[in-house]
Design a protein around this motif. Structure first.
Motif, PDB file in Angstrom:
ATOM      1  N   ARG A   8      15.068 -53.554  28.960  1.00  0.00           N
ATOM      2  CA  ARG A   8      13.430 -54.534  28.465  1.00  0.00           C
ATOM      3  C   ARG A   8      13.269 -55.492  27.765  1.00  0.00           C
ATOM      4  O   ARG A   8      13.056 -56.403  27.382  1.00  0.00           O
TER       5      ARG A   8
ATOM      6  N   HIS B 280      14.933 -49.785  24.750  1.00  0.00           N
ATOM      7  CA  HIS B 280      15.303 -50.029  23.394  1.00  0.00           C
ATOM      8  C   HIS B 280      13.950 -51.859  23.921  1.00  0.00           C
ATOM      9  O   HIS B 280      14.336 -52.272  25.102  1.00  0.00           O
ATOM     10  N   ARG B 281      13.255 -51.758  22.754  1.00  0.00           N
ATOM     11  CA  ARG B 281      12.586 -53.032  22.990  1.00  0.00           C
ATOM     12  C   ARG B 281      12.859 -54.476  23.128  1.00  0.00           C
ATOM     13  O   ARG B 281      12.781 -54.900  23.871  1.00  0.00           O
ATOM     14  N   THR B 282      13.914 -54.278  22.637  1.00  0.00           N
ATOM     15  CA  THR B 282      15.190 -55.461  22.338  1.00  0.00           C
ATOM     16  C   THR B 282      16.658 -55.836  22.793  1.00  0.00           C
ATOM     17  O   THR B 282      16.963 -57.484  22.952  1.00  0.00           O
TER      18      THR B 282
ATOM     19  N   SER C 283      12.039 -49.578  15.025  1.00  0.00           N
ATOM     20  CA  SER C 283      11.147 -49.682  16.615  1.00  0.00           C
ATOM     21  C   SER C 283      11.165 -47.839  16.151  1.00  0.00           C
ATOM     22  O   SER C 283      11.621 -47.164  15.249  1.00  0.00           O
TER      23      SER C 283
ATOM     24  N   SER D 198       9.050 -46.764  21.797  1.00  0.00           N
ATOM     25  CA  SER D 198       7.930 -48.535  22.103  1.00  0.00           C
ATOM     26  C   SER D 198       8.308 -49.218  22.251  1.00  0.00           C
ATOM     27  O   SER D 198       8.949 -49.915  22.084  1.00  0.00           O
ATOM     28  N   PRO D 199       7.064 -49.114  23.511  1.00  0.00           N
ATOM     29  CA  PRO D 199       7.695 -50.698  24.370  1.00  0.00           C
ATOM     30  C   PRO D 199       6.583 -51.556  22.970  1.00  0.00           C
ATOM     31  O   PRO D 199       7.321 -52.767  24.104  1.00  0.00           O
ATOM     32  N   PHE D 200       6.014 -51.696  22.342  1.00  0.00           N
ATOM     33  CA  PHE D 200       5.030 -52.750  21.636  1.00  0.00           C
ATOM     34  C   PHE D 200       5.908 -52.700  19.695  1.00  0.00           C
ATOM     35  O   PHE D 200       6.438 -52.191  20.099  1.00  0.00           O
ATOM     36  N   SER D 201       6.378 -53.695  19.871  1.00  0.00           N
ATOM     37  CA  SER D 201       6.560 -53.794  18.342  1.00  0.00           C
ATOM     38  C   SER D 201       5.693 -53.210  17.381  1.00  0.00           C
ATOM     39  O   SER D 201       4.199 -53.143  17.195  1.00  0.00           O
TER      40      SER D 201
ATOM     41  N   SER E 235      14.706 -43.698  28.408  1.00  0.00           N
ATOM     42  CA  SER E 235      14.145 -45.092  27.910  1.00  0.00           C
ATOM     43  C   SER E 235      14.768 -45.996  27.093  1.00  0.00           C
ATOM     44  O   SER E 235      16.211 -45.432  26.430  1.00  0.00           O
TER      45      SER E 235
END
Length: 323
Positions: free
Chosen positions: A258, A302-304, A34, A25-28, A300
């Motif tokens: 990201r 990871h967001r951070t 995650s 997920s690109p969102f918190s 894909s």
């Protein structure tokens, strides 16, 4: 082009079946972990990931399955809604595409409520989809039927963009939600204004397999064509600023990190046995890492963290880069 001096994955997580698509997920999630979903033949698994880089008490990776959803067909593409969160009232919402040319909106509270909404309209294979990233009330999808369609959550089409060739990738601007990027197989990438439903900018290249908008610096667009990767600076030219050979065979996917606007990954088309993953940094002439996954599929970030995942035969493979 890179021979296979492969790095092993930093971490692996076993799965029950072949993994065809995987998406962080690109969102918190509202928690330190995650959200990650993967899909294969007739199933979607939703779980959480926590890595040792985020929590000293974790050894490697801690993966917890939250829920497995039955899915009538093989999952061919998957996107996360920004409404998916685990704090307060847990909600999972994601959308899948399958070979029956239908989208399925899956919503669950991880307890009793579990809904599947089927969305019909595409008349050929759906290649990619994305949620509107602020409120998550719309979904855009691109297909071999030469359209990009925008849907509300009830399955109504709110916009249809006619393309000149199959749509391969679609990305939504992270803040300006009236801007949508659509990439076509023939090599055209257009940016649409969702209010006027007109194209406001276009980029050109050789025929494309995959393209991605750099959401940490939206003047950058990347893609793969043949065995090369391409990077555009949309303020400078409609043609790529950089083009370099990456894979021995054809390249398949391009995804920006990201966490770092200069970091991106490409995968090769699945070979007879292995799929090659290459992690690149725009400041480095040589790849940062080269990996290989048995019958690998999906890609894909990871967001951070500077960490990406590829699905494989009954496993998820994660590569952490030292940036």
């Amino acid at each position: 082009m890179q021979e296979d001096s492969s790095h092993s994955p930093s971490y692996t997580v076993p799965c029950d079946d072949f993994v065809h698509v995987v998406e962080f997920s690109p969102f918190s999630s509202g928690t330190p972990a995650s959200l990650l979903a993967y899909g294969g033949n007739q199933y979607v698994v939703v779980g959480t990931c926590l890595f040792q880089e985020e929590d000293v008490e974790v050894e490697g990776v801690e993966f917890n399955v939250l829920r497995a959803f039955h899915h009538e067909l093989r999952v061919d593409a998957l996107a996360w809604s920004p409404e998916s969160r685990l704090d307060r009232i847990p909600t999972i919402r994601l959308c899948t595409a399958a070979a029956d040319r239908k989208l399925r909106l899956l919503t669950s509270d991880l307890q009793d409520r579990h809904e599947v909404k089927v969305m019909e309209g595409h008349i050929s294979y759906i290649n990619h989809l994305v949620f509107e990233p602020i409120e998550g009330k719309q979904i855009a999808s691109v297909s071999d039927d030469h359209t990009c369609r925008v849907w509300d959550l009830d399955g109504n089409e709110s916009a249809t963009f006619r393309l000149q060739s199959p749509g391969i990738s679609v990305c939504w601007h992270p803040k300006e939600v009236f801007k949508l990027m659509v990439a076509e197989k023939k090599g055209t990438i257009r940016f649409y204004d969702m209010v006027t439903q007109q194209a406001i900018l276009s980029l050109e290249s050789e025929p494309l397999m995959s393209a991605d908008w750099c959401l940490t610096n939206t003047i950058k667009v990347g893609g793969v064509s043949g065995s090369d990767w391409l990077i555009w600076d949309i303020t400078r030219s409609s043609y790529p600023q950089e083009k370099r050979p990456a894979h021995i065979d054809k390249a398949r996917l391009f995804r920006w990190s990201r966490a770092n606007e200069n970091l991106f990954a490409t995968t090769g088309c699945p070979g007879k046995i292995n799929t090659q993953l290459i992690i690149h940094h725009l400041g480095h002439p040589q790849p940062v890492a080269i990996g290989s996954v048995t019958v690998g599929s999906g890609l894909s970030w990871h967001r951070t963290l500077p960490l990406c995942v590829v699905g494989g035969d009954r496993k998820l493979c994660f590569w952490m880069t030292e940036m």
